[in-house]
Enzyme design. Structure first.
Site: not given
Length: 644
Positions: A416, A419
């Site tokens: 996850y 960015h």
């Protein structure tokens, strides 16, 4: 081979240590160690291990390796994904809670009414294992524990993380993800800040990264704080990497509601179950009492999502009060919290995730997680028509931990790290005519400045601005420049791209090729097979000095060719296949307790009839023209004054 034997020997020694008397240590009342209650079953015990399922899974694997699930017709692709998930459930769930711990788990008080409400700290979701998934318990793993050792300090620096950041991550030009809007990036951080945190890093003994000649880093040294040590590990522990999640592991919207009864009391108005809007925008993100605007990662996007779902909670309270006027403040608050959290889980499952992985087979599978292959219309009209999660969806099915106590995993956290979704530059505009309010940057929308922007510009204009702009594509050479030189609220500068790499290395998340092997995927055979871009393959070969096995997980995921419609890699998708459904399967409030006796009929209807679009329009009806004919709120909205 010798390396593997050494690791296995260390793991055996660590397991033997578990039976030794625990040394005396200072009490840590907020930390909870291995789950209390009866011992859970052996990992994967009994799950689809008949000859039929063994053969089925083997065939699914063969088809996936030969053709790829995404290249098969949708019905066959779905069947292959079922086999892939079967194997992952049986072979990729591991419990570090079984590793040595310094002392027995502290007692967990039995809270009043836990049968029909979520506790603030996540305890008693499973009444037989009350500490499972609560705040302060260990992250789990999706790789065997003998592969989860932290890398040595020398390996943590190989290759140099700052060098990789500069050469492979730096955004030279903004590469947009044109199928999404910036709300999709905002939502992801809203979820991550709700799901996991390793806590506040210590200021002493940071990683010190050498700088290459010509590096324009504004300070003499680049330092990155280490992950906080797991205080439950015994002195002298040398086993697999373990760390604690300071948040709860459940999908309970604790970012809005807090982690303690004290936080919740401060949040509530005391009238009709309602909660107050907090001037700081959101709770302290690491679980502490600090001003959240002073914590790294606080920005305008969190303020927007926080405010939206605070208002949604209060709207649910008003609806419940109208239906159940005799209910008191506590009852209304607890039921509204359940409904609001379930709605967020539904939005993430059937709206956000299909928006970012819009392959037809994946979308069908994700929707089936919630409604089953019988489809949403059948589910809404007839309810569950089968006990099977495949046919009628996970909500309302039986709870299943698949033999391993539930937790968020380090690998789930690692994949996850997306960015690149975040833009550096933002154009804030008026909803009424699309005219410019101001152009700004991520730095000017972060920290305390976020609250100044939120107070100066209406929530509708901010939602419109984010809904009509593109996020970044999750690829190499597209990391936000402002996050590579990110100034924390305490004034320290951090390169988040280098930090992402170090986090995986120090937490024992395997590198790219090894990660794929452990998920039963074929590793890249060369740099030219890792990516379909020859120029990028050559860059990777140079940066990693022709050592393919050194390629970091994040770098490999950003580089690899993705399935059609995917914003992120197929490698990451394997972890989602496993963990996205597991987060529902293991939570009793999404399984047997997803029922009228807990949620009320009104609550279940609220969830069924709501979407991200309806939530936005419930509180900002003036946005209706921008969302007209937009099928998914995380797709680009219509600009004001632009005709279809």
């Amino acid at each position: 081979m010798k390396h593997r034997l050494r690791i296995a020997a260390r793991l055996t020694a660590a397991s033997a240590h578990a039976t030794a008397p625990a040394p005396e240590r200072a009490e840590a009342p907020e930390l909870v160690r291995p789950p209390a209650g009866r011992e859970p079953p052996v990992a994967g015990a009994g799950y689809r291990r008949s000859w039929f399922w063994t053969a089925y899974d083997a065939l699914a694997q063969a088809l996936d390796h030969r053709f790829g699930w995404d290249r098969l017709p949708t019905p066959l692709g779905l069947a292959v994904l079922v086999g892939i998930r079967n194997r992952l459930r049986k072979h990729n769930l591991y419990d570090p809670g079984r590793l040595p711990s310094a002392g027995p788990p502290p007692p967990v008080p039995d809270p009043k009414g836990h049968e029909v409400r979520r506790t603030a700290n996540g305890s008693y979701n499973d009444v037989d294992h009350p500490a499972m998934g609560m705040a302060g318990t260990r992250f789990g793993r999706n790789v065997p524990l003998e592969h989860a050792y932290a890398e040595t300090p020398e390996r943590v620096m190989t290759p140099n993380p700052r060098m990789i950041s500069r050469r492979l991550m730096t955004r030279t030009r903004f590469q947009p993800a044109r199928s999404l809007n910036v709300l999709a990036a905002t939502w992801l951080q809203f979820m991550i800040r709700d799901w996991f945190s390793h806590g506040i890093s210590p200021s002493d003994d940071p990683w010190t990264i050498p700088l290459e000649p010509g590096d324009d880093w504004p300070e003499p040294l680049l330092t990155i704080p280490r992950v906080p040590a797991d205080p439950t590990r015994p002195p002298g522990y040398e086993g697999p990497a373990t760390s604690l999640n300071t948040l709860t592991h459940w999908w309970d919207l604790s970012l809005v509601y807090g982690l303690s009864d004290e936080e919740q009391r401060a949040l509530r108005t005391g009238t009709r179950g309602r909660i107050r809007h907090r001037p700081s925008g959101t709770r302290a993100m690491a679980g502490g009492k600090a001003d959240p605007t002073r914590e790294p990662g606080f920005w305008l996007g969190l303020v927007m999502m926080q405010g939206l779902f605070e208002r949604e909670h209060n709207a649910i309270c008003e609806r419940l009060h109208a239906e159940y006027p005799a209910w008191g403040d506590d009852e209304l608050f607890e039921r509204a919290r359940l409904i609001n959290a379930a709605l967020v889980a539904k939005i993430h499952t059937v709206e956000w995730t299909p928006a970012v992985i819009s392959h037809p087979t994946a979308v069908t599978g994700l929707r089936a997680n919630w409604w089953g292959l019988a489809s949403e219309p059948i589910n809404r009209a007839l309810g569950r028509i089968s006990r099977s999660e495949t046919i009628s969806g996970i909500p309302g099915s039986r709870t299943d931990h698949f033999g391993v106590p539930f937790s968020i995993t380090e690998e789930f956290a690692a994949v996850y790290r997306m960015h690149p979704l975040i833009p550096d530059d933002y154009s804030l505009r008026h909803l009424r005519d699309d005219s410019r309010i101001r152009d700004t940057t991520l730095r000017e929308l972060s920290g305390p400045a976020a609250l100044r922007v939120a107070s100066a510009i209406s929530a509708a204009d901010l939602l419109y601005s984010f809904g009509t702009e593109y996020p970044g594509a999750i690829v190499l050479h597209n990391f936000p420049r402002l996050l590579q030189e990110f100034e924390r609220p305490d004034g320290k500068l951090v390169d988040l791209a280098a930090t992402d790499l170090i986090r995986c290395r120090e937490l024992g998340v395997p590198r790219y090729n090894e990660f794929r092997r452990l998920l039963n995927l074929r590793p890249a055979s060369g740099f030219d097979t890792l990516t379909d871009d020859p120029a990028l393959a050559e860059e990777l070969r140079e940066v990693y000095a022709d050592r393919l096995e050194d390629v970091d997980l994040i770098v490999g995921m950003f580089a690899e060719k993705r399935p059609e419609g995917f914003a992120f890699s197929d490698t990451a998708f394997r972890v989602f296949i496993l963990m996205a459904s597991r987060r529902l399967n293991s939570d009793r409030f999404f399984t047997p307790d997803y029922a009228e006796r807990v949620y009320t009929r009104t609550g279940l209807d609220w969830i069924a009839n709501s979407s991200m679009t309806s939530v936005i329009l419930r509180h900002h009806p003036e946005l209706r023209p921008a969302l007209h004919h937009v099928g998914n709120a995380f797709a680009p909205w219509r600009r004001s004054g632009v005709t279809a």
